[in-house]
Design an enzyme around this catalytic site. Structure first.
Site, PDB file in Angstrom:
ATOM      1  N   HIS A  66      -5.619   3.713  -1.971  1.00  0.00           N
ATOM      2  CA  HIS A  66      -6.971   4.098  -1.545  1.00  0.00           C
ATOM      3  C   HIS A  66      -7.249   5.490  -2.096  1.00  0.00           C
ATOM      4  CE1 HIS A  66      -9.929   4.594   2.111  1.00  0.00           C
ATOM      5  NE2 HIS A  66     -10.496   4.822   0.941  1.00  0.00           N
TER       6      HIS A  66
ATOM      7  N   GLU B 155     -11.038  -9.147   3.086  1.00  0.00           N
ATOM      8  CA  GLU B 155      -9.777  -8.742   3.700  1.00  0.00           C
ATOM      9  C   GLU B 155     -10.074  -8.552   5.185  1.00  0.00           C
ATOM     10  OE1 GLU B 155      -7.233  -5.840   1.794  1.00  0.00           O
ATOM     11  OE2 GLU B 155      -6.544  -5.105   3.741  1.00  0.00           O
TER      12      GLU B 155
ATOM     13  N   GLU C 275      -8.576   0.478  -3.337  1.00  0.00           N
ATOM     14  CA  GLU C 275      -9.475   0.551  -2.179  1.00  0.00           C
ATOM     15  C   GLU C 275     -10.463   1.681  -2.425  1.00  0.00           C
ATOM     16  OE1 GLU C 275      -7.406   1.066   1.473  1.00  0.00           O
ATOM     17  OE2 GLU C 275      -6.235  -0.742   1.212  1.00  0.00           O
TER      18      GLU C 275
ATOM     19  N   ASN D   3       0.859  -1.187   0.000  1.00  0.00           N
ATOM     20  CA  ASN D   3       0.000   0.000   0.000  1.00  0.00           C
ATOM     21  C   ASN D   3       0.901   1.244   0.000  1.00  0.00           C
ATOM     22  OD1 ASN D   3      -1.466   2.283   1.012  1.00  0.00           O
ATOM     23  ND2 ASN D   3      -3.106   0.902   1.603  1.00  0.00           N
TER      24      ASN D   3
ATOM     25  N   ARG E 223      -9.325   8.184  -1.772  1.00  0.00           N
ATOM     26  CA  ARG E 223     -10.333   8.634  -0.804  1.00  0.00           C
ATOM     27  C   ARG E 223     -11.184   9.741  -1.400  1.00  0.00           C
ATOM     28  NH1 ARG E 223      -8.870   6.988   4.742  1.00  0.00           N
ATOM     29  NH2 ARG E 223     -10.710   8.164   5.284  1.00  0.00           N
TER      30      ARG E 223
ATOM     31  N   ARG F  15      -7.039  12.974  -0.092  1.00  0.00           N
ATOM     32  CA  ARG F  15      -5.999  13.519   0.792  1.00  0.00           C
ATOM     33  C   ARG F  15      -4.597  12.982   0.473  1.00  0.00           C
ATOM     34  NH1 ARG F  15      -7.618  10.643   6.430  1.00  0.00           N
ATOM     35  NH2 ARG F  15      -9.565  11.627   5.890  1.00  0.00           N
TER      36      ARG F  15
ATOM     37  N   THR G 179      -8.093   4.189   7.541  1.00  0.00           N
ATOM     38  CA  THR G 179      -9.291   3.366   7.699  1.00  0.00           C
ATOM     39  C   THR G 179      -9.306   2.734   9.087  1.00  0.00           C
ATOM     40  OG1 THR G 179      -9.075   2.880   5.366  1.00  0.00           O
ATOM     41  CG2 THR G 179     -10.649   1.551   6.588  1.00  0.00           C
TER      42      THR G 179
ATOM     43  N   HIS H  64      -3.799  -4.121   7.638  1.00  0.00           N
ATOM     44  CA  HIS H  64      -3.857  -2.975   8.551  1.00  0.00           C
ATOM     45  C   HIS H  64      -3.016  -3.230   9.796  1.00  0.00           C
ATOM     46  CE1 HIS H  64      -5.712   0.980   9.278  1.00  0.00           C
ATOM     47  NE2 HIS H  64      -5.265   0.724  10.482  1.00  0.00           N
TER      48      HIS H  64
ATOM     49  N   HIS I 285       0.910   6.253   1.735  1.00  0.00           N
ATOM     50  CA  HIS I 285       1.680   7.206   2.524  1.00  0.00           C
ATOM     51  C   HIS I 285       2.837   7.835   1.738  1.00  0.00           C
ATOM     52  CE1 HIS I 285      -0.851   6.747   5.866  1.00  0.00           C
ATOM     53  NE2 HIS I 285      -0.569   5.474   6.062  1.00  0.00           N
TER      54      HIS I 285
HETATM   55  N1  PXP Z   1      -5.826  -2.737   4.060  1.00  0.00           N
HETATM   56  C1  PXP Z   1      -6.748  -1.744   4.049  1.00  0.00           C
HETATM   57  C2  PXP Z   1      -8.127  -2.082   3.610  1.00  0.00           C
HETATM   58  C3  PXP Z   1      -6.392  -0.424   4.411  1.00  0.00           C
HETATM   59  O1  PXP Z   1      -7.320   0.537   4.367  1.00  0.00           O
HETATM   60  C4  PXP Z   1      -5.052  -0.166   4.750  1.00  0.00           C
HETATM   61  C5  PXP Z   1      -4.634   1.236   5.067  1.00  0.00           C
HETATM   62  O2  PXP Z   1      -5.321   1.759   6.091  1.00  0.00           O
HETATM   63  C6  PXP Z   1      -4.136  -1.217   4.766  1.00  0.00           C
HETATM   64  C7  PXP Z   1      -4.555  -2.500   4.416  1.00  0.00           C
HETATM   65  C8  PXP Z   1      -2.700  -1.008   5.132  1.00  0.00           C
HETATM   66  O3  PXP Z   1      -2.584  -0.656   6.465  1.00  0.00           O
HETATM   67  P1  PXP Z   1      -1.176  -0.217   7.032  1.00  0.00           P
HETATM   68  O4  PXP Z   1      -0.819   1.060   6.355  1.00  0.00           O
HETATM   69  O5  PXP Z   1      -1.422  -0.073   8.493  1.00  0.00           O
HETATM   70  O6  PXP Z   1      -0.198  -1.308   6.708  1.00  0.00           O
END
Ligand code: PXP
Length: 247
Positions: A52, A160, A79, A7, A54, A58, A110, A200, A10
């Site tokens: 994602h 998921e 996402e 992901n 959004r 953002r 999320t 997550h 960030h």
């Molecule tokens: N899966 C989903 C559905 C998410 O929304 C996120 C980001 O919030 C992640 C995985 C990845 O989470 P993290 O950044 O904490 O690894």
């Protein structure tokens, strides 16, 4: 083998911190470029890239997802909230996969799983539209018996499981109970014929236990990999996570 979806939201967060309003920076240097991050992550063995888009844009922007769609060589997992605007966008973009997530404007990231019961008809329609377009839809849900059962009932091929509560409980007395919820949730989902993904709050430490969740198909990991990448570079960070996932 457990697959890794990286992901990169960030990476875009960092870019937006400086260039939110800039169409282009002086000299054209808008950095970091999430598409470049994706390319490097793929080169290091990522099985897919997750972003994602959004509602408030953002971090990831529309142009990012279109550029990713054009340039990526692995699976793009979008996402998205279960809204008409996002469904229309996904059907135009045609990523290989979407993950339907709840979206709350005030959250930093999320925070909870999708309430499948609360939005069953909308979610069923979204999953069906994706299926008709050849896009695999997963539902991001808490490891909760009812949510898992309803996910199967609305026709989702994949869930998921939200590992956030487990990650937050790591190092506390609740860890065992939260892990057991994930284990049981994964078994239930598998028995219902669902593919089991999770994500997550997964990091380089808790992965040792997370990877023992039964029937795992894919983990989606962002924050921890990008944090490590600040010190090692994205390629080393991805290689290290993949090694810990599957050693
Ligand atoms: N899966 C989903 C559905 C998410 O929304 C996120 C980001 O919030 C992640 C995985 C990845 O989470 P993290 O950044 O904490 O690894």
């Amino acid at each position: 083998m457990i697959l890794l979806g990286v992901n990169i939201d960030h990476g875009a967060t960092l870019r937006q911190a400086r260039y939110r309003d800039a169409a282009g920076a002086p000299g054209g240097a808008v950095e970091p470029d999430p598409v470049l991050l994706a390319e490097r992550a793929e080169r290091a063995g990522a099985d897919g890239i997750t972003v994602h888009l959004r509602e408030d844009r953002r971090h990831i922007q529309d142009r990012d997802v279109w550029r990713l769609r054009e340039t990526m060589s692995t699976k793009l997992n979008l996402e998205m909230a279960c809204t008409q605007a996002m469904i229309v966008l996904a059907l135009k973009l045609r990523p290989q996969a979407v993950c339907v997530v709840p979206e709350n404007r005030t959250e930093v990231t999320t925070e909870g799983g999708l309430d499948v019961a609360g939005g069953a008809e909308k979610i069923r329609a979204c999953v069906a539209a994706m299926k008709a377009a050849g896009i695999e839809a997963s539902l991001f849900i808490d490891p909760d018996e009812r949510q898992i059962e309803l996910s199967a009932r609305v026709g989702a091929p994949v869930v998921e499981l939200h590992t956030g509560a487990y990650a937050n409980a790591y190092g506390t007395q609740r860890r065992g109970a939260e892990f057991q919820r994930l284990r049981l949730g994964a078994v239930q989902a598998h028995q219902l014929g669902l593919k089991v993904n999770a994500g997550h709050g997964i990091n380089y430490v808790n992965i040792a236990e997370v990877r023992t969740i039964p029937h795992l198909n894919e983990l989606n990991i962002g924050h921890s990999i990008l944090c490590r990448a600040l010190f090692t570079g994205i390629e080393e960070a991805v290689r290290e996570m993949k090694a810990r996932m599957n050693s």
